[in-house]
Scaffold this motif. Sequence first.
Motif, PDB file in Angstrom:
ATOM      1  N   ALA A  79      -5.591   2.797  -0.392  1.00  0.00           N
ATOM      2  CA  ALA A  79      -4.827   1.599  -0.760  1.00  0.00           C
ATOM      3  C   ALA A  79      -5.098   0.445   0.197  1.00  0.00           C
ATOM      4  O   ALA A  79      -5.193  -0.716  -0.226  1.00  0.00           O
ATOM      5  CB  ALA A  79      -3.338   1.926  -0.802  1.00  0.00           C
ATOM      6  N   LEU A  80      -5.213   0.743   1.496  1.00  0.00           N
ATOM      7  CA  LEU A  80      -5.534  -0.299   2.464  1.00  0.00           C
ATOM      8  C   LEU A  80      -6.905  -0.906   2.184  1.00  0.00           C
ATOM      9  O   LEU A  80      -7.077  -2.138   2.189  1.00  0.00           O
ATOM     10  CB  LEU A  80      -5.500   0.257   3.887  1.00  0.00           C
ATOM     11  CG  LEU A  80      -4.142   0.610   4.475  1.00  0.00           C
ATOM     12  CD1 LEU A  80      -4.315   1.181   5.881  1.00  0.00           C
ATOM     13  CD2 LEU A  80      -3.219  -0.608   4.526  1.00  0.00           C
ATOM     14  N   ALA A 118       0.830  -1.205   0.000  1.00  0.00           N
ATOM     15  CA  ALA A 118       0.000   0.000   0.000  1.00  0.00           C
ATOM     16  C   ALA A 118       0.864   1.254   0.000  1.00  0.00           C
ATOM     17  O   ALA A 118       0.561   2.238  -0.688  1.00  0.00           O
ATOM     18  CB  ALA A 118      -0.929  -0.007   1.222  1.00  0.00           C
ATOM     19  N   ALA A 153      -7.015  -3.189  -0.628  1.00  0.00           N
ATOM     20  CA  ALA A 153      -6.419  -4.479  -0.289  1.00  0.00           C
ATOM     21  C   ALA A 153      -7.346  -5.323   0.578  1.00  0.00           C
ATOM     22  O   ALA A 153      -6.988  -6.440   0.957  1.00  0.00           O
ATOM     23  CB  ALA A 153      -5.090  -4.266   0.426  1.00  0.00           C
ATOM     24  N   TYR A 206      -3.262   6.488   1.299  1.00  0.00           N
ATOM     25  CA  TYR A 206      -2.901   5.290   2.061  1.00  0.00           C
ATOM     26  C   TYR A 206      -4.156   4.558   2.548  1.00  0.00           C
ATOM     27  O   TYR A 206      -4.246   3.321   2.430  1.00  0.00           O
ATOM     28  CB  TYR A 206      -2.008   5.663   3.240  1.00  0.00           C
ATOM     29  CG  TYR A 206      -1.548   4.473   4.054  1.00  0.00           C
ATOM     30  CD1 TYR A 206      -0.777   3.475   3.469  1.00  0.00           C
ATOM     31  CD2 TYR A 206      -1.889   4.358   5.397  1.00  0.00           C
ATOM     32  CE1 TYR A 206      -0.352   2.378   4.222  1.00  0.00           C
ATOM     33  CE2 TYR A 206      -1.463   3.266   6.147  1.00  0.00           C
ATOM     34  CZ  TYR A 206      -0.707   2.282   5.558  1.00  0.00           C
ATOM     35  OH  TYR A 206      -0.292   1.203   6.294  1.00  0.00           O
ATOM     36  N   GLN A 231       2.231   1.973  -3.368  1.00  0.00           N
ATOM     37  CA  GLN A 231       1.195   2.589  -4.202  1.00  0.00           C
ATOM     38  C   GLN A 231       1.098   4.085  -3.923  1.00  0.00           C
ATOM     39  O   GLN A 231       0.907   4.883  -4.849  1.00  0.00           O
ATOM     40  CB  GLN A 231      -0.147   1.907  -3.942  1.00  0.00           C
ATOM     41  CG  GLN A 231      -0.229   0.495  -4.493  1.00  0.00           C
ATOM     42  CD  GLN A 231      -1.527  -0.200  -4.132  1.00  0.00           C
ATOM     43  OE1 GLN A 231      -1.990  -0.144  -2.997  1.00  0.00           O
ATOM     44  NE2 GLN A 231      -2.147  -0.862  -5.101  1.00  0.00           N
TER      45      GLN A 231
END
Length: 347
Positions: free
Chosen positions: A332-333, A119, A336, A329, A122
């Motif tokens: 991105a988490l 993450a 995921a 962030y 990214q």
Amino acid sequence: MITAAVMGMAVAGPALADNFRLTIGSGHPADAAVWITAIRDYFAPEVAKRAAAKGHKIEWVNAYGGSVCKLGECLEAVETGLLDIADLHVAFEPAKLMGHNFAYFVPFGSGDPAVVAKAARQVYDRVPELKQILENKYNQVFVGVGSVGNYGLVTTFAWDKVEQLKGKKIAAAGPNIPWLKAVGAVPVQSNLNEAYTSFQTGVYEGWVMFPDATVGFKLHEVARNFTVTDFGAVSTVVLAMNKDSFRKLPKELQEIVLDVGKEFTTVQPRMSNEKAAASVATMKASGANVRSLSDEEKVKWANALPDIPNERTAEINKAGHPGKTVAEYIKALKEAGVKLPRDWQIK
């Protein structure tokens, strides 16, 4: 500082030969800190191996454990060329690299270093200003990002309710001090290199720390309780290379450094996960009390926190850094599949 040699003689200016001497370092020691072990045992030899396949020889000069830069000094050491490459460990650069500390500003994120490192990579790819800050302000090239393990709490006392932490002196690196203030603990700014002695002398009674570093620095010998709180893994490991040194490398070697740096994001967290599992086993075998905080207490702690993501976003923007790193962030988490105990939303 990088040097190149032709027939054993040093040359100045751009590298014209196939022998390079590079100094690589960190503030943490390589054997106790698995993220530095990964630099020494994977990144450096892998770069050298691929360079050799292209007809070049790289000689690494190791400067780990603060031999050239102590914690909080590595950014400047790379900037000035004292080191060619280093782990900046951004937690110890809270002002200069405020925007790079984004993972600390999303507490109770993923506990998996692999998820967090991916993450974080990214974020660096989606927010180019982060790399530009390193290059334009501090004369260095972003090489790669990794992650320390899932933060928990190692203490000299047993506890199972957040209320029991009130008034307790607990150490932390700067960015995670707000986690402690939220539950009434007394935060103490510290670093791992001084932790063992500080526990022995009673400077503090606990450390916000992850299992592999707890065992690597032998903290379980002086603080016999480890609680898995799932504060989350954090991408504080950032590899950077002096820009002048980087430019002296042939293009094919520059590409090798960046390619291995990208792979570091996958390899280093895997090593961290393996070391964490072994470290938990070591703590249990030594008779330490290892337990997990209940989900109820985790939610209670998360909800007791101030709105750190939005507060830090505003602070980062005010400092002229890219505050959008925090939102990226979190995004991105969630991409995921991470389920946060508190659903942080950037306003």
